[in-house]
Design an enzyme around this catalytic site. Structure first.
Site, PDB file in Angstrom:
ATOM      1  N   GLN A  63       6.048 -33.270   3.939  1.00  0.00           N
ATOM      2  CA  GLN A  63       5.108 -34.297   4.373  1.00  0.00           C
ATOM      3  C   GLN A  63       5.797 -35.656   4.400  1.00  0.00           C
ATOM      4  O   GLN A  63       5.776 -36.403   3.434  1.00  0.00           O
ATOM      5  CB  GLN A  63       3.880 -34.338   3.470  1.00  0.00           C
ATOM      6  CG  GLN A  63       2.848 -35.282   4.022  1.00  0.00           C
ATOM      7  CD  GLN A  63       1.456 -35.014   3.531  1.00  0.00           C
ATOM      8  OE1 GLN A  63       1.220 -34.174   2.680  1.00  0.00           O
ATOM      9  NE2 GLN A  63       0.520 -35.739   4.075  1.00  0.00           N
ATOM     10  N   PHE A  64       6.402 -35.962   5.556  1.00  0.00           N
ATOM     11  CA  PHE A  64       7.142 -37.215   5.689  1.00  0.00           C
ATOM     12  C   PHE A  64       6.238 -38.434   5.550  1.00  0.00           C
ATOM     13  O   PHE A  64       6.698 -39.529   5.258  1.00  0.00           O
ATOM     14  CB  PHE A  64       7.918 -37.263   7.009  1.00  0.00           C
ATOM     15  CG  PHE A  64       7.095 -37.627   8.208  1.00  0.00           C
ATOM     16  CD1 PHE A  64       7.037 -38.945   8.641  1.00  0.00           C
ATOM     17  CD2 PHE A  64       6.369 -36.666   8.893  1.00  0.00           C
ATOM     18  CE1 PHE A  64       6.267 -39.287   9.748  1.00  0.00           C
ATOM     19  CE2 PHE A  64       5.611 -37.002   9.989  1.00  0.00           C
ATOM     20  CZ  PHE A  64       5.549 -38.323  10.424  1.00  0.00           C
ATOM     21  N   THR A  65       4.921 -38.257   5.714  1.00  0.00           N
ATOM     22  CA  THR A  65       4.018 -39.401   5.616  1.00  0.00           C
ATOM     23  C   THR A  65       3.950 -39.978   4.205  1.00  0.00           C
ATOM     24  O   THR A  65       3.422 -41.076   4.017  1.00  0.00           O
ATOM     25  CB  THR A  65       2.599 -39.060   6.123  1.00  0.00           C
ATOM     26  OG1 THR A  65       2.072 -37.998   5.336  1.00  0.00           O
ATOM     27  CG2 THR A  65       2.631 -38.671   7.593  1.00  0.00           C
TER      28      THR A  65
END
Length: 147
Positions: free
Chosen positions: A78-80
């Protein structure tokens, strides 16, 4: 690296309507590699995750780890988690480049497995649907830059 960890009694990750990973009791670990992270940060985060005492003991206190309860981990990229939110539109320039992010995501999952934990995963970079029952609720934020 950063992780958002949720204690769960069950979780599933699906891609295009098909379940690709599923666990029962354990942890859902949303993970993001940051620029400059390496295998040392990945290993530290994995060790911290499996030893984090956030499961109930016989007295109902959070005193047992994932290892103690023989739970599983659902690891989802989850790069967010790298979001910079100074304005109204998040930026992600502090996230590791995709190739490095994927390598460290895979390394992190392997490090969790190396502790004897069953690991299910999503697919790096895919549009995923994650369903989980947050048990407690218990949600913990870990960041290797601030151990």
């Amino acid at each position: 690296m950063r992780a958002l960890i949720q204690r769960t009694s069950g979780a599933t990750v699906a891609i295009d309507g098909r379940a690709v990973g599923e666990i029962g009791t354990g942890l859902v670990v949303f993970v993001c590699a940051m620029r400059g992270d390496g295998e040392a940060q990945s290993a530290w985060l994995a060790r911290k995750t499996v030893n984090l005492r956030i499961f109930r003991d016989e007295a109902g206190r959070m005193n047992r780890s994932l290892l103690d309860v023989a739970g599983s981990a659902l690891v989802v990229s989850q790069f967010t988690l790298a979001a910079e939110t100074k304005g109204n539109r998040p930026g992600f320039s502090t996230a590791a480049p995709p190739e490095e992010g994927e390598r460290l995501y895979e390394h992190f999952a392997a490090q969790i497995r190396s502790h004897g934990v069953a690991v299910a995963t999503g697919s790096f970079g895919a549009d995923m649907k994650v369903s989980l029952v947050n048990d407690g609720p218990v949600t913990i934020w870990l960041d290797t830059a601030a151990p």
